[in-house]
Design a protein around this motif. Structure first.
Motif, PDB file in Angstrom:
ATOM      1  N   SER A 160       0.708  -1.114   0.109  1.00 50.24           N
ATOM      2  CA  SER A 160       0.058   0.048  -0.067  1.00 50.24           C
ATOM      3  C   SER A 160       0.730   1.268   0.132  1.00 50.24           C
ATOM      4  O   SER A 160       2.304   1.103   0.317  1.00 50.24           O
ATOM      5  CB  SER A 160      -0.841   0.008   1.104  1.00 50.24           C
ATOM      6  N   GLU A 161       0.446   2.441  -0.248  1.00 53.05           N
ATOM      7  CA  GLU A 161       1.324   3.375  -0.226  1.00 53.05           C
ATOM      8  C   GLU A 161       1.584   3.899   1.171  1.00 53.05           C
ATOM      9  O   GLU A 161       2.796   4.287   1.041  1.00 53.05           O
ATOM     10  CB  GLU A 161       0.296   4.745  -1.045  1.00 53.05           C
ATOM     11  N   GLU A 162       1.022   3.780   1.936  1.00 54.58           N
ATOM     12  CA  GLU A 162       1.492   4.002   3.361  1.00 54.58           C
ATOM     13  C   GLU A 162       2.676   2.912   3.868  1.00 54.58           C
ATOM     14  O   GLU A 162       3.704   3.631   4.318  1.00 54.58           O
ATOM     15  CB  GLU A 162       0.101   3.725   4.310  1.00 54.58           C
ATOM     16  N   ASP A 163       2.344   1.741   3.480  1.00 53.85           N
ATOM     17  CA  ASP A 163       3.581   0.745   3.498  1.00 53.85           C
ATOM     18  C   ASP A 163       4.647   1.133   2.861  1.00 53.85           C
ATOM     19  O   ASP A 163       5.839   1.090   3.273  1.00 53.85           O
ATOM     20  CB  ASP A 163       3.040  -0.667   3.403  1.00 53.85           C
ATOM     21  N   ARG A 164       4.694   1.537   1.553  1.00 56.83           N
ATOM     22  CA  ARG A 164       5.611   2.096   0.767  1.00 56.83           C
ATOM     23  C   ARG A 164       6.490   3.271   1.250  1.00 56.83           C
ATOM     24  O   ARG A 164       7.606   3.120   1.502  1.00 56.83           O
ATOM     25  CB  ARG A 164       5.183   2.420  -0.627  1.00 56.83           C
ATOM     26  N   GLN A 165       5.605   4.182   1.991  1.00 64.43           N
ATOM     27  CA  GLN A 165       6.437   5.318   2.247  1.00 64.43           C
ATOM     28  C   GLN A 165       7.168   4.839   3.559  1.00 64.43           C
ATOM     29  O   GLN A 165       8.353   5.479   4.007  1.00 64.43           O
ATOM     30  CB  GLN A 165       5.337   6.364   2.759  1.00 64.43           C
ATOM     31  N   GLU A 166       6.667   4.216   4.549  1.00 67.02           N
ATOM     32  CA  GLU A 166       7.175   3.492   5.780  1.00 67.02           C
ATOM     33  C   GLU A 166       8.184   2.873   5.516  1.00 67.02           C
ATOM     34  O   GLU A 166       9.464   3.104   6.256  1.00 67.02           O
ATOM     35  CB  GLU A 166       6.123   2.657   6.567  1.00 67.02           C
ATOM     36  N   ALA A 167       8.470   2.132   4.487  1.00 66.39           N
ATOM     37  CA  ALA A 167       9.798   1.363   4.040  1.00 66.39           C
ATOM     38  C   ALA A 167      10.699   2.249   3.581  1.00 66.39           C
ATOM     39  O   ALA A 167      11.987   2.083   4.030  1.00 66.39           O
ATOM     40  CB  ALA A 167       9.445   0.139   3.062  1.00 66.39           C
ATOM     41  N   GLU A 168      10.307   3.264   2.888  1.00 63.63           N
ATOM     42  CA  GLU A 168      11.108   4.172   2.350  1.00 63.63           C
ATOM     43  C   GLU A 168      11.784   5.054   3.533  1.00 63.63           C
ATOM     44  O   GLU A 168      13.196   5.344   3.363  1.00 63.63           O
ATOM     45  CB  GLU A 168      10.730   4.995   1.487  1.00 63.63           C
ATOM     46  N   LYS A 169      11.131   5.383   4.391  1.00 65.44           N
ATOM     47  CA  LYS A 169      11.537   6.127   5.570  1.00 65.44           C
ATOM     48  C   LYS A 169      12.675   5.373   6.364  1.00 65.44           C
ATOM     49  O   LYS A 169      13.270   5.952   6.995  1.00 65.44           O
ATOM     50  CB  LYS A 169      10.223   6.466   6.213  1.00 65.44           C
ATOM     51  N   ASN A 170      12.357   4.147   6.451  1.00 63.30           N
ATOM     52  CA  ASN A 170      13.114   3.405   7.124  1.00 63.30           C
ATOM     53  C   ASN A 170      14.608   2.656   6.321  1.00 63.30           C
ATOM     54  O   ASN A 170      15.416   1.929   6.764  1.00 63.30           O
ATOM     55  CB  ASN A 170      12.548   1.917   7.515  1.00 63.30           C
TER      56      ASN A 170
END
Length: 59
Positions: free
Chosen positions: A30-40
């Motif tokens: 999901s876009e939320e999971d994608r952003q979280e992964a990139e943030k990490n």
């Protein structure tokens, strides 16, 4: 036969020491999971095709 040893390092720290890069398949994120992964610090490849509010498919 291998030797057992204890370590205080996380898997992420060990991968960073080895110069490995974590690359995720973004097709099913999901876009939320994608952003979280990139943030990490993960690299996300592929475009998320899942509309907002739709559950992720089970794999």
């Amino acid at each position: 036969m291998g030797e057992l040893f204890k370590t205080q390092h996380t898997i992420d720290e060990l991968l960073n020491r080895m110069g490995a890069t974590i690359v995720l398949d973004g097709e099913h994120l999901s876009e939320e999971d994608r952003q979280e992964a990139e943030k990490n610090g993960a690299v996300v490849k592929g475009k998320s095709n899942i509309p907002e509010g739709t559950e992720k498919p089970d794999r």
